[in-house]
Design a protein around this motif. Structure first.
Motif, PDB file in Angstrom:
ATOM      1  N   PHE A 234       0.846  -1.189   0.000  1.00  0.00           N
ATOM      2  CA  PHE A 234       0.000   0.000   0.000  1.00  0.00           C
ATOM      3  C   PHE A 234       0.882   1.240   0.000  1.00  0.00           C
ATOM      4  O   PHE A 234       1.727   1.415   0.876  1.00  0.00           O
ATOM      5  CB  PHE A 234      -0.932   0.005   1.213  1.00  0.00           C
ATOM      6  CG  PHE A 234      -1.904  -1.142   1.217  1.00  0.00           C
ATOM      7  CD1 PHE A 234      -3.075  -1.068   0.485  1.00  0.00           C
ATOM      8  CD2 PHE A 234      -1.632  -2.305   1.928  1.00  0.00           C
ATOM      9  CE1 PHE A 234      -3.979  -2.125   0.468  1.00  0.00           C
ATOM     10  CE2 PHE A 234      -2.514  -3.369   1.919  1.00  0.00           C
ATOM     11  CZ  PHE A 234      -3.695  -3.287   1.187  1.00  0.00           C
ATOM     12  N   LEU A 235       0.642   2.118  -0.993  1.00  0.00           N
ATOM     13  CA  LEU A 235       1.419   3.341  -1.129  1.00  0.00           C
ATOM     14  C   LEU A 235       0.502   4.552  -1.130  1.00  0.00           C
ATOM     15  O   LEU A 235      -0.563   4.530  -1.766  1.00  0.00           O
ATOM     16  CB  LEU A 235       2.219   3.339  -2.443  1.00  0.00           C
ATOM     17  CG  LEU A 235       3.301   2.281  -2.647  1.00  0.00           C
ATOM     18  CD1 LEU A 235       3.918   2.459  -4.033  1.00  0.00           C
ATOM     19  CD2 LEU A 235       4.364   2.389  -1.576  1.00  0.00           C
ATOM     20  N   VAL A 236       0.922   5.607  -0.432  1.00  0.00           N
ATOM     21  CA  VAL A 236       0.269   6.905  -0.529  1.00  0.00           C
ATOM     22  C   VAL A 236       1.354   7.894  -0.921  1.00  0.00           C
ATOM     23  O   VAL A 236       2.328   8.085  -0.196  1.00  0.00           O
ATOM     24  CB  VAL A 236      -0.388   7.327   0.795  1.00  0.00           C
ATOM     25  CG1 VAL A 236      -1.118   8.669   0.614  1.00  0.00           C
ATOM     26  CG2 VAL A 236      -1.355   6.262   1.289  1.00  0.00           C
ATOM     27  N   VAL A 237       1.184   8.501  -2.112  1.00  0.00           N
ATOM     28  CA  VAL A 237       2.238   9.348  -2.671  1.00  0.00           C
ATOM     29  C   VAL A 237       1.658  10.700  -3.060  1.00  0.00           C
ATOM     30  O   VAL A 237       0.680  10.768  -3.806  1.00  0.00           O
ATOM     31  CB  VAL A 237       2.878   8.683  -3.911  1.00  0.00           C
ATOM     32  CG1 VAL A 237       3.997   9.553  -4.464  1.00  0.00           C
ATOM     33  CG2 VAL A 237       3.401   7.286  -3.565  1.00  0.00           C
ATOM     34  N   PRO A 238       2.218  11.801  -2.582  1.00  0.00           N
ATOM     35  CA  PRO A 238       1.745  13.128  -2.993  1.00  0.00           C
ATOM     36  C   PRO A 238       2.143  13.425  -4.438  1.00  0.00           C
ATOM     37  O   PRO A 238       3.190  12.969  -4.914  1.00  0.00           O
ATOM     38  CB  PRO A 238       2.474  14.081  -2.029  1.00  0.00           C
ATOM     39  CG  PRO A 238       3.046  13.220  -0.950  1.00  0.00           C
ATOM     40  CD  PRO A 238       3.286  11.875  -1.559  1.00  0.00           C
ATOM     41  N   GLY A 239       1.306  14.220  -5.119  1.00  0.00           N
ATOM     42  CA  GLY A 239       1.663  14.633  -6.469  1.00  0.00           C
ATOM     43  C   GLY A 239       0.454  14.768  -7.366  1.00  0.00           C
ATOM     44  O   GLY A 239      -0.686  14.623  -6.942  1.00  0.00           O
ATOM     45  N   GLY A 240       0.729  15.033  -8.652  1.00  0.00           N
ATOM     46  CA  GLY A 240      -0.322  15.041  -9.654  1.00  0.00           C
ATOM     47  C   GLY A 240      -0.714  13.611  -9.987  1.00  0.00           C
ATOM     48  O   GLY A 240       0.138  12.716 -10.040  1.00  0.00           O
ATOM     49  N   VAL A 241      -2.000  13.375 -10.232  1.00  0.00           N
ATOM     50  CA  VAL A 241      -2.483  11.991 -10.341  1.00  0.00           C
ATOM     51  C   VAL A 241      -1.848  11.235 -11.504  1.00  0.00           C
ATOM     52  O   VAL A 241      -1.205  10.202 -11.317  1.00  0.00           O
ATOM     53  CB  VAL A 241      -4.021  11.957 -10.461  1.00  0.00           C
ATOM     54  CG1 VAL A 241      -4.497  10.517 -10.662  1.00  0.00           C
ATOM     55  CG2 VAL A 241      -4.661  12.548  -9.210  1.00  0.00           C
ATOM     56  N   ALA A 242      -2.024  11.722 -12.733  1.00  0.00           N
ATOM     57  CA  ALA A 242      -1.530  10.994 -13.900  1.00  0.00           C
ATOM     58  C   ALA A 242      -0.017  10.831 -13.855  1.00  0.00           C
ATOM     59  O   ALA A 242       0.515   9.732 -14.086  1.00  0.00           O
ATOM     60  CB  ALA A 242      -1.947  11.694 -15.189  1.00  0.00           C
ATOM     61  N   GLU A 243       0.686  11.915 -13.552  1.00  0.00           N
ATOM     62  CA  GLU A 243       2.152  11.869 -13.532  1.00  0.00           C
ATOM     63  C   GLU A 243       2.663  10.891 -12.475  1.00  0.00           C
ATOM     64  O   GLU A 243       3.607  10.137 -12.708  1.00  0.00           O
ATOM     65  CB  GLU A 243       2.720  13.270 -13.262  1.00  0.00           C
ATOM     66  CG  GLU A 243       2.404  14.299 -14.340  1.00  0.00           C
ATOM     67  CD  GLU A 243       1.004  14.873 -14.233  1.00  0.00           C
ATOM     68  OE1 GLU A 243       0.599  15.598 -15.165  1.00  0.00           O
ATOM     69  OE2 GLU A 243       0.313  14.582 -13.222  1.00  0.00           O
ATOM     70  N   THR A 244       2.022  10.903 -11.297  1.00  0.00           N
ATOM     71  CA  THR A 244       2.463  10.018 -10.213  1.00  0.00           C
ATOM     72  C   THR A 244       2.180   8.557 -10.537  1.00  0.00           C
ATOM     73  O   THR A 244       3.007   7.677 -10.286  1.00  0.00           O
ATOM     74  CB  THR A 244       1.773  10.411  -8.898  1.00  0.00           C
ATOM     75  OG1 THR A 244       2.068  11.786  -8.606  1.00  0.00           O
ATOM     76  CG2 THR A 244       2.264   9.556  -7.746  1.00  0.00           C
ATOM     77  N   VAL A 245       1.010   8.288 -11.096  1.00  0.00           N
ATOM     78  CA  VAL A 245       0.679   6.906 -11.471  1.00  0.00           C
ATOM     79  C   VAL A 245       1.686   6.373 -12.489  1.00  0.00           C
ATOM     80  O   VAL A 245       2.200   5.249 -12.346  1.00  0.00           O
ATOM     81  CB  VAL A 245      -0.754   6.828 -12.038  1.00  0.00           C
ATOM     82  CG1 VAL A 245      -0.997   5.453 -12.684  1.00  0.00           C
ATOM     83  CG2 VAL A 245      -1.772   7.082 -10.941  1.00  0.00           C
ATOM     84  N   LEU A 246       2.005   7.161 -13.505  1.00  0.00           N
ATOM     85  CA  LEU A 246       2.936   6.725 -14.539  1.00  0.00           C
ATOM     86  C   LEU A 246       4.338   6.518 -13.956  1.00  0.00           C
ATOM     87  O   LEU A 246       5.033   5.555 -14.312  1.00  0.00           O
ATOM     88  CB  LEU A 246       2.976   7.734 -15.680  1.00  0.00           C
ATOM     89  CG  LEU A 246       1.675   7.879 -16.483  1.00  0.00           C
ATOM     90  CD1 LEU A 246       1.796   9.009 -17.494  1.00  0.00           C
ATOM     91  CD2 LEU A 246       1.309   6.573 -17.172  1.00  0.00           C
ATOM     92  N   ARG A 247       4.741   7.397 -13.051  1.00  0.00           N
ATOM     93  CA  ARG A 247       6.080   7.275 -12.439  1.00  0.00           C
ATOM     94  C   ARG A 247       6.163   6.040 -11.553  1.00  0.00           C
ATOM     95  O   ARG A 247       7.117   5.266 -11.632  1.00  0.00           O
ATOM     96  CB  ARG A 247       6.401   8.531 -11.627  1.00  0.00           C
ATOM     97  CG  ARG A 247       7.725   8.455 -10.874  1.00  0.00           C
ATOM     98  CD  ARG A 247       8.078   9.767 -10.219  1.00  0.00           C
ATOM     99  NE  ARG A 247       7.064  10.219  -9.293  1.00  0.00           N
ATOM    100  CZ  ARG A 247       6.934   9.764  -8.036  1.00  0.00           C
ATOM    101  NH1 ARG A 247       7.739   8.812  -7.593  1.00  0.00           N
ATOM    102  NH2 ARG A 247       5.993  10.246  -7.246  1.00  0.00           N
ATOM    103  N   VAL A 248       5.161   5.835 -10.698  1.00  0.00           N
ATOM    104  CA  VAL A 248       5.173   4.677  -9.803  1.00  0.00           C
ATOM    105  C   VAL A 248       5.081   3.378 -10.608  1.00  0.00           C
ATOM    106  O   VAL A 248       5.706   2.369 -10.254  1.00  0.00           O
ATOM    107  CB  VAL A 248       4.032   4.776  -8.776  1.00  0.00           C
ATOM    108  CG1 VAL A 248       3.922   3.497  -7.952  1.00  0.00           C
ATOM    109  CG2 VAL A 248       4.248   5.966  -7.853  1.00  0.00           C
ATOM    110  N   ALA A 249       4.335   3.400 -11.698  1.00  0.00           N
ATOM    111  CA  ALA A 249       4.234   2.201 -12.543  1.00  0.00           C
ATOM    112  C   ALA A 249       5.608   1.792 -13.059  1.00  0.00           C
ATOM    113  O   ALA A 249       5.946   0.600 -13.082  1.00  0.00           O
ATOM    114  CB  ALA A 249       3.281   2.457 -13.704  1.00  0.00           C
ATOM    115  N   ARG A 250       6.397   2.766 -13.462  1.00  0.00           N
ATOM    116  CA  ARG A 250       7.751   2.452 -13.942  1.00  0.00           C
ATOM    117  C   ARG A 250       8.654   2.010 -12.797  1.00  0.00           C
ATOM    118  O   ARG A 250       9.412   1.053 -12.929  1.00  0.00           O
ATOM    119  CB  ARG A 250       8.351   3.661 -14.650  1.00  0.00           C
ATOM    120  CG  ARG A 250       7.845   3.830 -16.079  1.00  0.00           C
ATOM    121  CD  ARG A 250       8.790   4.675 -16.911  1.00  0.00           C
ATOM    122  NE  ARG A 250       8.400   4.666 -18.309  1.00  0.00           N
ATOM    123  CZ  ARG A 250       8.764   3.725 -19.175  1.00  0.00           C
ATOM    124  NH1 ARG A 250       9.526   2.708 -18.782  1.00  0.00           N
ATOM    125  NH2 ARG A 250       8.382   3.797 -20.440  1.00  0.00           N
TER     126      ARG A 250
END
Length: 290
Positions: A234-250
């Motif tokens: 389980f992760l909670v990460v601050p940021g913009g939604v789309a950009e954060t999802v794409l970054r965490v996915a990588r």
């Protein structure tokens, strides 16, 4: 009186998969994924092309052009059936005429479609407004999950979904994704990461850290039991939604991103939709659940 036993919801099925194509370059990289999923679940693959009807004011030459287009599309589907990626699958060819919105609803109903596998050209902003997005039209009317492959998607590995990223806004809508995550994770032996993006502008320092920990604990309570077999992170990460999802996915080397998208593609071109930005920019396929 004893409390009634909780009966788990049955897992969904993937028995009929639809692959809509316009025979463009964007649609061809989808085939390996479509074939892989159909083969894994023993599903029938429906190869589909929808072409526009002839306008009444098109003139006398229109029927001949329409007939030629239909013949060319039929030949295209026959050629597609011979693709090595589809070898050994149960295949059906579906040729329809009309609008994507109308015909897609008919095809999903008539062929009992459980999953749509489609490609997206990955255009955003002005380019998308100019060229349009067929996958958005599909997502707008689909009553089943849609599996999209964008231009940034990397080649299919031997075990494509070893890591599944599940971004959630903690809503009931996102929980509809859980049975599909369980289905795929169980079939492919996947690890699961549950991500909530805390949009920027909240509290800072120790207050923010306490807030993150509280949200993470709540996520564990809400999403932990349905995914317990897969030992989710389980992760909670601050940021913009789309950009954060794409970054965490990588960062997590995700092989699949899953999204709950009810009403995410309702008509309107002025707002760049978060779901589409993720679908267009992801390095891996994206499964959207309406």
């Amino acid at each position: 009186m004893a409390a009634p036993a909780l009966v788990p919801s049955p897992l969904p099925r993937f028995k009929n998969i639809l692959f809509p194509t316009d025979f463009s370059e964007e649609s061809l990289p989808v085939l390996p994924y479509a074939g892989q999923v159909a083969r894994t679940f023993g599903a029938r693959m429906h190869l589909c092309h929808i072409h526009a009807e002839v306008p009444l004011a098109a003139g006398l030459a229109a029927p001949r052009l329409y007939e030629a287009e239909g013949k060319e599309a039929a030949e295209g589907l026959v050629a597609l059936r011979e693709s090595p990626d589809l070898e050994g699958l149960d295949l059906k060819l579906v040729l329809a005429s009309g609008t994507i919105e109308d015909e897609m609803q008919n095809i999903i109903r008539d062929y009992d479609i459980d999953l749509i596998v489609a490609g997206t050209h990955g255009r955003t902003g002005l380019n998308k407004m100019v060229f349009g997005s067929a996958v958005e039209e599909i997502c707008r009317v689909a009553t089943c999950p849609v599996f999209t492959v964008g231009p940034a998607t990397e080649s299919v590995p031997d075990a494509p979904f070893k890591n599944i990223l599940f971004p959630t806004n903690l809503s009931e809508i996102s929980k509809k994704t859980l049975p599909y995550i369980a289905l795929l994770a169980g079939k492919y032996g996947s690890k699961v990461t549950v991500l909530h993006v805390l949009q920027e502008g909240g509290t800072a320092g120790a207050g923010q850290q306490k807030n993150l920990e509280s949200i993470r604990a709540s996520m564990s309570i809400d999403f932990g039991p349905p995914l317990s077999k897969f030992h989710p992170e389980f992760l909670v990460v601050p940021g913009g939604v789309a950009e954060t999802v794409l970054r965490v996915a990588r960062e997590r080397q995700a092989g699949l991103i899953t999204l709950g998208i009810r009403n995410a593609f309702r008509p309107g071109i002025l707002v760049e939709r978060t779901a589409y930005r993720i679908m267009a920019g992801a390095h891996c396929p994206v499964l959207t659940v309406p």
